[in-house]
Design a protein around this motif. Sequence first.
Motif, PDB file in Angstrom:
ATOM      1  N   SER A 153       0.778  -1.238   0.096  1.00  0.00           N
ATOM      2  CA  SER A 153      -0.012   0.031  -0.070  1.00  0.00           C
ATOM      3  C   SER A 153       0.901   1.367   0.079  1.00  0.00           C
ATOM      4  CB  SER A 153      -0.783  -0.182   1.208  1.00  0.00           C
ATOM      5  OG  SER A 153      -0.141   0.027   2.459  1.00  0.00           O
ATOM      6  N   SER A 154       0.442   2.392  -0.180  1.00  0.00           N
ATOM      7  CA  SER A 154       0.875   3.617  -0.067  1.00  0.00           C
ATOM      8  C   SER A 154       1.826   3.986   1.084  1.00  0.00           C
ATOM      9  CB  SER A 154       0.174   4.777  -0.472  1.00  0.00           C
ATOM     10  OG  SER A 154      -0.981   4.989   0.501  1.00  0.00           O
ATOM     11  N   THR A 155       1.433   3.551   2.301  1.00  0.00           N
ATOM     12  CA  THR A 155       2.025   3.657   3.522  1.00  0.00           C
ATOM     13  C   THR A 155       2.976   2.214   3.961  1.00  0.00           C
ATOM     14  OG1 THR A 155       0.367   2.480   4.735  1.00  0.00           O
ATOM     15  CG2 THR A 155       0.179   4.891   4.484  1.00  0.00           C
ATOM     16  N   GLN A 156       3.211   1.412   2.991  1.00  0.00           N
ATOM     17  CA  GLN A 156       4.200   0.282   2.956  1.00  0.00           C
ATOM     18  C   GLN A 156       5.351   0.360   2.030  1.00  0.00           C
ATOM     19  OE1 GLN A 156       1.203  -2.882   2.209  1.00  0.00           O
ATOM     20  NE2 GLN A 156       1.309  -3.390   4.312  1.00  0.00           N
ATOM     21  N   ARG A 157       5.039   1.038   1.031  1.00  0.00           N
ATOM     22  CA  ARG A 157       6.141   1.329  -0.034  1.00  0.00           C
ATOM     23  C   ARG A 157       7.480   1.547   0.544  1.00  0.00           C
ATOM     24  NH1 ARG A 157       1.709   4.209  -3.392  1.00  0.00           N
ATOM     25  NH2 ARG A 157       0.573   2.443  -4.027  1.00  0.00           N
ATOM     26  N   ALA A 158       7.990   2.442   1.277  1.00  0.00           N
ATOM     27  CA  ALA A 158       9.254   2.937   1.443  1.00  0.00           C
ATOM     28  C   ALA A 158       9.777   1.654   2.341  1.00  0.00           C
ATOM     29  CB  ALA A 158       9.360   4.122   2.165  1.00  0.00           C
ATOM     30  N   LYS A 159       8.917   1.005   3.274  1.00  0.00           N
ATOM     31  CA  LYS A 159       9.393   0.076   4.009  1.00  0.00           C
ATOM     32  C   LYS A 159       9.660  -1.106   3.493  1.00  0.00           C
ATOM     33  CE  LYS A 159       6.260  -2.188   6.620  1.00  0.00           C
ATOM     34  NZ  LYS A 159       5.267  -2.459   7.631  1.00  0.00           N
ATOM     35  N   ALA A 160       8.952  -1.358   2.278  1.00  0.00           N
ATOM     36  CA  ALA A 160       8.932  -2.559   1.378  1.00  0.00           C
ATOM     37  C   ALA A 160      10.437  -2.471   0.845  1.00  0.00           C
ATOM     38  CB  ALA A 160       7.920  -2.663   0.604  1.00  0.00           C
ATOM     39  N   VAL A 161      10.720  -1.236   0.402  1.00  0.00           N
ATOM     40  CA  VAL A 161      11.957  -1.024  -0.303  1.00  0.00           C
ATOM     41  C   VAL A 161      13.072  -1.154   0.713  1.00  0.00           C
ATOM     42  CG1 VAL A 161      13.690   0.705  -1.500  1.00  0.00           C
ATOM     43  CG2 VAL A 161      11.190   0.571  -2.055  1.00  0.00           C
ATOM     44  N   SER A 162      12.953  -0.700   1.912  1.00  0.00           N
ATOM     45  CA  SER A 162      14.020  -0.627   3.085  1.00  0.00           C
ATOM     46  C   SER A 162      14.349  -2.332   3.426  1.00  0.00           C
ATOM     47  CB  SER A 162      13.540  -0.031   4.229  1.00  0.00           C
ATOM     48  OG  SER A 162      12.314  -0.491   4.779  1.00  0.00           O
ATOM     49  N   MET A 163      13.334  -3.254   3.519  1.00  0.00           N
ATOM     50  CA  MET A 163      13.465  -4.426   3.639  1.00  0.00           C
ATOM     51  C   MET A 163      14.417  -5.178   2.724  1.00  0.00           C
ATOM     52  SD  MET A 163      11.728  -5.419   6.226  1.00  0.00           S
ATOM     53  CE  MET A 163      11.482  -7.203   6.272  1.00  0.00           C
ATOM     54  N   LEU A 307      10.887   6.360   7.944  1.00  0.00           N
ATOM     55  CA  LEU A 307      10.808   8.012   8.047  1.00  0.00           C
ATOM     56  C   LEU A 307      10.431   8.445   6.825  1.00  0.00           C
ATOM     57  CD1 LEU A 307      14.520   8.888   9.470  1.00  0.00           C
ATOM     58  CD2 LEU A 307      12.200   9.050  10.567  1.00  0.00           C
ATOM     59  N   VAL A 308      10.806   7.817   5.543  1.00  0.00           N
ATOM     60  CA  VAL A 308      10.265   8.173   4.337  1.00  0.00           C
ATOM     61  C   VAL A 308       8.615   8.145   4.221  1.00  0.00           C
ATOM     62  CG1 VAL A 308      10.307   7.723   1.689  1.00  0.00           C
ATOM     63  CG2 VAL A 308      12.285   7.728   3.065  1.00  0.00           C
ATOM     64  N   ASP A 309       8.039   6.972   4.793  1.00  0.00           N
ATOM     65  CA  ASP A 309       6.786   6.624   4.834  1.00  0.00           C
ATOM     66  C   ASP A 309       6.055   7.801   5.813  1.00  0.00           C
ATOM     67  OD1 ASP A 309       6.406   4.925   2.847  1.00  0.00           O
ATOM     68  OD2 ASP A 309       6.689   3.165   4.178  1.00  0.00           O
ATOM     69  N   LYS A 310       6.648   7.993   7.106  1.00  0.00           N
ATOM     70  CA  LYS A 310       5.813   8.767   7.979  1.00  0.00           C
ATOM     71  C   LYS A 310       6.186  10.370   7.958  1.00  0.00           C
ATOM     72  CE  LYS A 310       4.109   5.513   9.842  1.00  0.00           C
ATOM     73  NZ  LYS A 310       2.686   5.053  10.113  1.00  0.00           N
ATOM     74  N   ILE A 311       7.573  10.885   7.785  1.00  0.00           N
ATOM     75  CA  ILE A 311       7.876  12.026   7.634  1.00  0.00           C
ATOM     76  C   ILE A 311       7.661  12.801   6.425  1.00  0.00           C
ATOM     77  CG2 ILE A 311       9.696  13.873   8.064  1.00  0.00           C
ATOM     78  CD1 ILE A 311      11.020  12.057  10.305  1.00  0.00           C
ATOM     79  N   ILE A 421      15.399  20.197  -7.132  1.00  0.00           N
ATOM     80  CA  ILE A 421      14.385  19.277  -7.780  1.00  0.00           C
ATOM     81  C   ILE A 421      13.508  18.731  -6.653  1.00  0.00           C
ATOM     82  CG2 ILE A 421      14.641  16.702  -8.252  1.00  0.00           C
ATOM     83  CD1 ILE A 421      17.580  17.271  -9.461  1.00  0.00           C
ATOM     84  N   VAL A 422      13.571  18.615  -5.592  1.00  0.00           N
ATOM     85  CA  VAL A 422      12.424  18.512  -4.680  1.00  0.00           C
ATOM     86  C   VAL A 422      11.546  19.521  -4.542  1.00  0.00           C
ATOM     87  CG1 VAL A 422      12.051  17.964  -2.138  1.00  0.00           C
ATOM     88  CG2 VAL A 422      13.871  16.655  -3.386  1.00  0.00           C
ATOM     89  N   ILE A 423      11.999  20.551  -4.549  1.00  0.00           N
ATOM     90  CA  ILE A 423      11.063  22.073  -4.355  1.00  0.00           C
ATOM     91  C   ILE A 423      10.135  22.092  -5.811  1.00  0.00           C
ATOM     92  CG2 ILE A 423      10.778  24.336  -4.503  1.00  0.00           C
ATOM     93  CD1 ILE A 423      13.565  24.230  -2.684  1.00  0.00           C
ATOM     94  N   TRP A 424      10.930  21.623  -6.787  1.00  0.00           N
ATOM     95  CA  TRP A 424      10.223  21.653  -7.977  1.00  0.00           C
ATOM     96  C   TRP A 424       9.059  20.518  -8.089  1.00  0.00           C
ATOM     97  CZ3 TRP A 424      10.272  17.644 -11.863  1.00  0.00           C
ATOM     98  CH2 TRP A 424       9.485  18.095 -13.048  1.00  0.00           C
ATOM     99  N   GLY A 425       9.619  19.463  -7.537  1.00  0.00           N
ATOM    100  CA  GLY A 425       8.562  18.371  -7.591  1.00  0.00           C
ATOM    101  C   GLY A 425       7.202  18.521  -6.855  1.00  0.00           C
ATOM    102  N   GLY A 426       7.537  19.391  -5.948  1.00  0.00           N
ATOM    103  CA  GLY A 426       5.995  19.766  -5.157  1.00  0.00           C
ATOM    104  C   GLY A 426       5.491  18.651  -4.454  1.00  0.00           C
ATOM    105  N   ILE A 427       6.236  17.692  -3.822  1.00  0.00           N
ATOM    106  CA  ILE A 427       5.665  17.025  -2.999  1.00  0.00           C
ATOM    107  C   ILE A 427       5.246  17.141  -1.701  1.00  0.00           C
ATOM    108  CG2 ILE A 427       6.250  14.348  -1.922  1.00  0.00           C
ATOM    109  CD1 ILE A 427       8.690  14.387  -3.969  1.00  0.00           C
ATOM    110  N   ASN A 428       3.686  17.144  -1.368  1.00  0.00           N
ATOM    111  CA  ASN A 428       3.111  17.688  -0.226  1.00  0.00           C
ATOM    112  C   ASN A 428       3.328  16.915   0.883  1.00  0.00           C
ATOM    113  OD1 ASN A 428       1.242  15.499  -0.394  1.00  0.00           O
ATOM    114  ND2 ASN A 428      -0.205  16.855  -1.473  1.00  0.00           N
ATOM    115  N   ARG A 429       2.740  17.218   2.120  1.00  0.00           N
ATOM    116  CA  ARG A 429       2.898  16.318   3.357  1.00  0.00           C
ATOM    117  C   ARG A 429       2.334  14.859   3.202  1.00  0.00           C
ATOM    118  NH1 ARG A 429       0.688  20.257   7.903  1.00  0.00           N
ATOM    119  NH2 ARG A 429      -0.982  20.467   6.351  1.00  0.00           N
TER     120      ARG A 429
END
Length: 435
Positions: A153-163, A307-311, A421-429
């Motif tokens: 799921s969207s809240t598991q993706r970074a964790k899956a990569v980290s595993m 941290l990527v998923d939560k912060i 690049i991150v600022i241009w990407g406009g990723i929100n909270r």
Amino acid sequence: MVLQDREKKLEVQPNWLQAYISSSEKQQQLYKRTLVVVVLSQIFGGAGLAAGITVGALLAQDMLGSDSITGLPTALFTLGSAGAALLVGRLSQRFGRRFGLTTGFLAGGIGAIGVVMAALTNSILLLFTSLLIYGAGTATNLQARYAGTDLASSTQRAKAVSMAMVSTTFGAVAGPNLVGVMGEFAQSVGIPALAGPFILAAAAYILAGLVFFILLRPDPFIVAKAISDYQSTTSKVEKNSNLITTNRRGILAGAAVMVLTQFVMIAVMTMTPIHMGHHGHALKEVGLVIGFHIAAMFLPSLVTGYLVDKIGRAFMAIASAVTLLASGILAAMGPADSMTVLITALALLGLGWNFGLISGTAILVDSTPPSTRARTQGSVDVGIALAGALGGGFSGLVVAHYSYPALSIAGAGLSLLVIPIVIWGGINRKNKVCQ
């Protein structure tokens, strides 16, 4: 007519696949099982990639008798990984992760065997050709991280990569620290010592490929595509906020973060063993420094994924730039004979790469639907591999004509490009990228 065609395709899906489409519980079970398979394969894969990182440049230096192109081995196997990334991505999109990842790892094992043969025959042409093929293992080891995200799921993706990445640590840290042992073993059977780690790499990559071939059933990517096709035919599609659509801005932002951090990391890492050799450090000390570097690349992944998923993706991408900046400054300013400084600088280099890869991967997965995901991921990983090839190739020239500190400062400056690049990407909270 298109909708009717899709419905007809769904009606002829095999029973086992329909069972996964209709059961979220079975989807989660397969997600967890896939993570176990990925973890097991990455332990072997990590040991395979460590050989080229640790002694590739030293082997070329020994065979060529020159420092000016000692970055070429890294450039070659990262260039080879670019072609392999494209191939593995295409194969995975068409036939599933199992087939694509198995093919890539087996090719990497064949390349490692070729490097050993090149050292035995003192053939520069065979060495360069084999390093290109060996790069397939590097690309596949990196692409394996995507397998765990297919059903996440969207809240598991970074964790899956980290595993996937943290499991790479076990093999990747052991590899450099077995340089001495494998060198002694190689000499005992009449093979040059610097080719010893590639014997380990060949066995490790082949075992990683067999793990995927035997255990990755059912294929999570095939299941994810079937689920996506089903969702696209239901009347609730427009109300389903979890349905992923292609987001080109997100793809570009995620790719750029990973490409930049890869370029900086490869460039500095490649020339560190040469730099250490010029200042009297022994091969075991080189292995220790690279071991800490690789540990920092992968071991913090569980925390990074959380941290990527939560912060947030954006925050951790910026943290990547800051960490790489600190690494470059320390490597340039610290005394070259200090193991503490070298270990700290290379550990920060690995940590900055870790932040960038996991945050960038999460942005990329957020932005791609299963219908194009593996193909897009393969194409992006081509860019990552080419960035590594350029970093490895230019690093030797920079050090030969200027110095290792100059290379480190240049890398530190380039890493700061991640911030705009991150600022241009406009990723929100909520970790979504503006369309």
